[in-house]
Design an enzyme around this catalytic site. Structure first.
Site, PDB file in Angstrom:
ATOM      1  N   CYS A 142      13.862  10.792  -8.851  1.00 30.56           N
ATOM      2  CA  CYS A 142      14.233  11.044 -10.253  1.00 30.56           C
ATOM      3  C   CYS A 142      13.787  12.417 -10.752  1.00 30.56           C
ATOM      4  O   CYS A 142      14.283  12.896 -11.765  1.00 30.56           O
ATOM      5  CB  CYS A 142      13.667   9.964 -11.160  1.00 30.56           C
ATOM      6  SG  CYS A 142      14.494   8.394 -10.959  1.00 30.56           S
TER       7      CYS A 142
HETATM    8  C1  LIG Z   1      12.416  -2.671 -15.257  1.00 33.97           C
HETATM    9  C2  LIG Z   1      11.943  -2.966 -16.654  1.00 33.97           C
HETATM   10  C3  LIG Z   1      13.031  -2.683 -17.665  1.00 33.97           C
HETATM   11  C4  LIG Z   1      11.603  -4.445 -16.721  1.00 33.97           C
HETATM   12  O1  LIG Z   1      11.031  -4.764 -17.977  1.00 33.97           O
HETATM   13  P1  LIG Z   1       9.680  -5.613 -18.061  1.00 33.97           P
HETATM   14  O2  LIG Z   1       9.412  -5.831 -19.493  1.00 33.97           O
HETATM   15  O3  LIG Z   1       8.640  -4.910 -17.257  1.00 33.97           O
HETATM   16  O4  LIG Z   1      10.125  -6.964 -17.409  1.00 33.97           O
HETATM   17  P2  LIG Z   1       9.443  -7.831 -16.249  1.00 33.97           P
HETATM   18  O5  LIG Z   1      10.042  -7.415 -14.944  1.00 33.97           O
HETATM   19  O6  LIG Z   1       7.973  -7.832 -16.379  1.00 33.97           O
HETATM   20  O7  LIG Z   1      10.003  -9.243 -16.618  1.00 33.97           O
HETATM   21  C5  LIG Z   1       9.657  -9.923 -17.853  1.00 33.97           C
HETATM   22  C6  LIG Z   1      10.268 -11.312 -17.837  1.00 33.97           C
HETATM   23  O8  LIG Z   1      11.688 -11.188 -17.956  1.00 33.97           O
HETATM   24  C7  LIG Z   1      12.336 -11.810 -16.866  1.00 33.97           C
HETATM   25  N1  LIG Z   1      13.506 -11.034 -16.473  1.00 33.97           N
HETATM   26  C8  LIG Z   1      13.577 -10.008 -15.582  1.00 33.97           C
HETATM   27  N2  LIG Z   1      14.822  -9.558 -15.508  1.00 33.97           N
HETATM   28  C9  LIG Z   1      15.564 -10.265 -16.357  1.00 33.97           C
HETATM   29  C10 LIG Z   1      16.923 -10.258 -16.712  1.00 33.97           C
HETATM   30  N3  LIG Z   1      17.783  -9.382 -16.152  1.00 33.97           N
HETATM   31  N4  LIG Z   1      17.364 -11.120 -17.647  1.00 33.97           N
HETATM   32  C11 LIG Z   1      16.520 -12.011 -18.213  1.00 33.97           C
HETATM   33  N5  LIG Z   1      15.220 -12.067 -17.913  1.00 33.97           N
HETATM   34  C12 LIG Z   1      14.741 -11.213 -16.997  1.00 33.97           C
HETATM   35  C13 LIG Z   1      11.294 -11.836 -15.763  1.00 33.97           C
HETATM   36  O9  LIG Z   1      11.568 -12.891 -14.853  1.00 33.97           O
HETATM   37  C14 LIG Z   1      10.021 -12.067 -16.526  1.00 33.97           C
HETATM   38  O10 LIG Z   1       9.914 -13.437 -16.850  1.00 33.97           O
HETATM   39  P3  LIG Z   1       8.455 -14.146 -16.917  1.00 33.97           P
HETATM   40  O11 LIG Z   1       7.735 -13.427 -18.006  1.00 33.97           O
HETATM   41  O12 LIG Z   1       8.816 -15.545 -17.202  1.00 33.97           O
HETATM   42  O13 LIG Z   1       7.873 -13.912 -15.560  1.00 33.97           O
HETATM   43  C15 LIG Z   1      10.711  -2.113 -17.008  1.00 33.97           C
HETATM   44  O14 LIG Z   1       9.593  -2.578 -16.297  1.00 33.97           O
HETATM   45  C16 LIG Z   1      10.885  -0.646 -16.709  1.00 33.97           C
HETATM   46  O15 LIG Z   1      11.860  -0.016 -17.066  1.00 33.97           O
HETATM   47  N6  LIG Z   1       9.850  -0.023 -16.101  1.00 33.97           N
HETATM   48  C17 LIG Z   1       9.834   1.376 -15.805  1.00 33.97           C
HETATM   49  C18 LIG Z   1      10.692   1.577 -14.642  1.00 33.97           C
HETATM   50  C19 LIG Z   1      10.976   2.997 -14.317  1.00 33.97           C
HETATM   51  O16 LIG Z   1      10.926   3.899 -15.112  1.00 33.97           O
HETATM   52  N7  LIG Z   1      11.286   3.220 -13.078  1.00 33.97           N
HETATM   53  C20 LIG Z   1      11.646   4.477 -12.655  1.00 33.97           C
HETATM   54  C21 LIG Z   1      12.830   4.289 -11.828  1.00 33.97           C
HETATM   55  S1  LIG Z   1      13.394   5.819 -11.373  1.00 33.97           S
END
Ligand SMILES: CC(C)(COP(=O)(O)OP(=O)(O)OC[C@H]1O[C@@H](n2cnc3c(N)ncnc32)[C@H](O)[C@@H]1OP(=O)(O)O)[C@@H](O)C(=O)NCCC(=O)NCCS
Length: 375
Positions: free
Chosen positions: A158
């Site tokens: 990225c």
């Molecule tokens: C990926 C991202 C959006 C996920 O958001 P988050 O708030 O961390 O979500 P989590 O993965 O912890 O999941 C939270 C809950 O939602 C659920 N969940 C995950 N994906 C889901 C979806 N698509 N729909 C519904 N629920 C979902 C999970 O199962 C979890 O449930 P639980 O609390 O019962 O275990 C976030 O972590 C993010 O953007 N992080 C930074 C990533 C980044 O910048 N990466 C760089 C890539 S270049």
């Protein structure tokens, strides 16, 4: 920094014609889940396999800020039987898909910078994924545009665009090129696991391009002087993709989940935000730019809450949407191109002397910041 003035004199953006809204994405994902759970009912019942859960548009928008994304192929991605784009291979004599979108962005950047192929000495393609091992995408783009000199590919995930800007800057300072075309052609739909609920909503496709040259040759009205660049890397397994040429040497790994994008999103969020805020703060200070003099932060576009938090840490208060523009709502995460899309779309109101920071961050971990001032 160099005594020679180095400028970004033009940017370009190619946006694919197809959009996928969260609702469309979730509808196809949930159809895939229903089919998977029905087909595997016995194994799920016996406890041998975990049932899959539905995705939700509300979750996606709340967790990431993403509302839609652009893709090169929509049909394949939304086909619950396929769950990946369908992008046919082309003959070796034909222009590659990745070169094609890169060229479209490059032509716009050249036009905005007022440059023809004859003015450019080098092409750098900087992005997360190359369509093939070789010949370099950059050399194919160089050939298509009729540019002399040299071209090479580089990958810092990225952060590729800011690392690419620094590479271009260094080439111009060293005098090995007078004007460099730096291209970010990101076909993220090809490395995203569209059947993984945790990340299926994250990425989109796009291409951006940037022209970097010496101040003495720059003539466009879109010129920003580069006041400083800073790069940082620190190893982490929290964002990883194990696709590579050695896959061929172990058949057991072919097609496995780890050959597409994987991440531990929570950890990335927690670890990367403070690193980015610290880098921007220190970089501004070392360039003698007060944070209150920064008109705009063109940040990497992965997650809205991340960008809100980073800007708040740097400024000591909430940033306004004008100071910290968002494009990920429309484009999703486009890897290296995100901060350049923001820079391209949100710069026309800059007056002479106004300053901003382009900053990207991601796998590696890697962070790159570029401080610029409108000429
Ligand atoms: C990926 C991202 C959006 C996920 O958001 P988050 O708030 O961390 O979500 P989590 O993965 O912890 O999941 C939270 C809950 O939602 C659920 N969940 C995950 N994906 C889901 C979806 N698509 N729909 C519904 N629920 C979902 C999970 O199962 C979890 O449930 P639980 O609390 O019962 O275990 C976030 O972590 C993010 O953007 N992080 C930074 C990533 C980044 O910048 N990466 C760089 C890539 S270049």
């Amino acid at each position: 920094m160099s005594h020679k003035r180095i400028v970004i004199s033009g940017t370009g953006l190619y946006t694919p014609p197809n959009t996928i809204s969260n609702d469309e994405l979730v509808e196809s994902f949930n159809a895939y889940v229903a089919r998977f759970n029905t087909e595997n009912a016995a194994a799920i019942e016996a406890g041998e396999l975990a049932a899959l859960s539905d995705s939700s548009s509300a979750f996606i928008e709340k967790a990431s800020g993403i509302k839609s994304r652009y893709v090169i192929d929509k049909k394949g991605v939304l086909d619950p039987q396929r769950m990946k784009p369908s992008i046919p291979e082309r003959a070796d004599e034909a222009l590659s898909v990745q070169a094609e979108i890169g060229v479209a962005a490059a032509r716009q950047a050249m036009e905005r910078a007022g440059k023809t192929a004859d003015d450019i000495d080098a092409v750098i393609v900087a992005c997360s994924n190359m369509q093939r091992a070789y010949p370099a995408m950059a050399i194919e783009i160089q050939n298509e545009l009729g540019i002399k000199g040299y071209g090479y590919d580089m990958n810092v995930a990225c952060s590729s665009a800011t690392f690419g800007i620094e590479a271009a800057y260094n080439a111009v300072v060293a005098g090995t090129a007078g004007c460099v075309l730096m291209v970010n052609a990101e076909i993220c739909s090809g490395h995203l696991c569209w059947y993984d609920r945790d990340c299926h909503f994250i990425f989109g496709d796009v291409a951006t391009a940037v022209i970097v040259e010496g101040g003495e040759t720059a003539t466009s009205e879109h010129c920003f002087e580069i006041q400083g660049t800073r790069l940082q890397t620190q190893f982490s397994n929290n964002i990883r993709n194990n696709f590579g040429f050695l896959n061929n040497a172990d058949e057991s790994g072919i097609g496995q989940r780890d050959k597409l994008f994987m991440q531990n999103g929570r950890k990335v969020f927690k670890e990367v935000c403070p690193m980015v805020a610290t880098q921007i703060t220190e970089h501004l200070s070392d360039c003698d730019v007060d944070k209150d003099q920064v008109k705009r932060f063109w940040l990497h576009q992965a997650n809205l809450s991340m960008n809100t938090l980073i800007a708040k840490r740097v400024l000591g208060r909430d940033a306004t949407p004008e100071e910290n523009p968002t494009i990920l709502d429309e484009y999703a995460n486009t890897s290296s191109a995100g901060s350049i899309i923001a820079f391209h779309k949100y710069q026309s109101d800059f007056q002479k002397g106004e300053q901003g920071v382009i900053c990207s961050f991601g796998a590696g971990y890697s962070i790159g910041s570029v401080i610029v001032r409108k000429l």
